[in-house]
Scaffold this active site. Sequence first.
Site, mmCIF file in Angstrom:
data_model
loop_
_atom_site.group_PDB
_atom_site.id
_atom_site.type_symbol
_atom_site.label_atom_id
_atom_site.label_comp_id
_atom_site.label_asym_id
_atom_site.label_seq_id
_atom_site.Cartn_x
_atom_site.Cartn_y
_atom_site.Cartn_z
ATOM 1 N N THR A 45 0.836 -1.208 0.000
ATOM 2 C CA THR A 45 0.000 0.000 0.000
ATOM 3 C C THR A 45 0.872 1.259 0.000
ATOM 4 O O THR A 45 0.566 2.238 -0.690
ATOM 5 C CB THR A 45 -0.906 0.003 1.255
ATOM 6 O OG1 THR A 45 -1.719 -1.163 1.202
ATOM 7 C CG2 THR A 45 -1.790 1.229 1.320
ATOM 8 N N HIS A 103 2.059 1.953 -3.411
ATOM 9 C CA HIS A 103 1.032 2.644 -4.216
ATOM 10 C C HIS A 103 1.041 4.137 -3.898
ATOM 11 O O HIS A 103 0.902 4.979 -4.782
ATOM 12 C CB HIS A 103 -0.363 2.084 -3.924
ATOM 13 C CG HIS A 103 -0.601 0.709 -4.478
ATOM 14 N ND1 HIS A 103 -0.745 0.467 -5.820
ATOM 15 C CD2 HIS A 103 -0.708 -0.499 -3.868
ATOM 16 C CE1 HIS A 103 -0.933 -0.824 -6.021
ATOM 17 N NE2 HIS A 103 -0.918 -1.441 -4.839
#
Length: 345
Positions: free
Chosen positions: A40, A43
């Site tokens: 995450t 990202h």
Amino acid sequence: MKALRKLRAAPGLDLVETDTPAYGAHDVLIRVRKSAICGTDVHIYNWDDWAARTLPVPLTIGHEFVGTIAAVGAEVEGLGVGQRVSAEGHLTCGRCRNCRTGRAHICASTVGLGVQRPGCFAEYLALPARNVFPVPEGIPDRVAAFLDPLGNAVHTALSFDLAGEDVLVTGAGPIGVMATAIARHVGARRIVVTDVNDARLELARRVGADRAVNVARETLAPVLPALGIREGFDVVLEMSGQPPAITQALEVVRPGARLALLGIASGPVALPWNTLVFKGLELKGIYGREVFETWYKMTALLESGLDVTPVITHELPYTAYEEGFAAMRAGTSGKVILDWAGEKG
Ligand code: NAD
Ligand code: ZN
């Protein structure tokens, strides 16, 4: 304090000086010892469409950590300064039906630490005391730093009984590798792991996979008779989010198999619907960690000898964060740990 922050709506992160977070009457202030980088966070670093839609900027990011309680709010009971803790990074509403019936991990109002509120890539973070989980003494900081994704692996792997079962793990990212170690620890019969990345498949072998198959080069079907798997896999742990991996898994499961689905797909996935129907398959979506059942299970598994340390590939001071993110972005790393306290262990 020092913090790793997303200051602009653009790729990259900045290591900056910022205020120590304020904490309320029901919160604790935690001095971070070690944190770990999640997919995450990559990202967010890359600033892809999901990150641009989801993140308020500026924001201190990060949600995997272990630290020490530095201060407690006036109303906090049962936690004290100096205690070593990690925390559930999903902050839930506490009022909805799921929250009130032991299923807070699927609260529709979940707020993510380091995604929608200031996170743990910093010397200090503040959190509601009810999210805190004390870390048992025997678990070293370098492992306690990534209880969050270990919890994803435990939640997925323990969703179905694995003892004596033939298990297919699709995707040997850090979570797939940890799920492989868990499946071995709890007594699976055969464990086959698939990926398209040889470095990651090697990690899966190291934690006990009977076969680690590079599906970019090799087909899965001949592996089953070679391992004495007669009717197909009993359980699938889907940890890639890749449509071809999901379709492939459906071809090699036995009728009545169970599939625990953790991987997040980037778009809709077309499924061979009649295979689901005719094989009578059981599918379960997995989100986050069961609060706090998964936390108790995973610390108990660690205390009973589960070894996930082979998944650690990088241990760096926080100032070397660019090196850590580069390793994650290259796709060959396991867990990348950042140290915030200048300590070993
Ligand atoms: P990761 O991206 O590091 O690992 C995914 C792996 O899948 C990679 O090693 C990749 O090479 C591999 N892969 C690609 N194509 C494949 C194929 N055809 N067959 C088999 N493997 C293939 O991710 P991770 O951090 O280990 O997390 C695993 C998955 O779980 C990701 O999709 C992630 O987004 C998701 N996730 C979900 C939750 C949740 O709560 N549901 C929480 C954390 C992570
Ligand atoms: Zn809720």
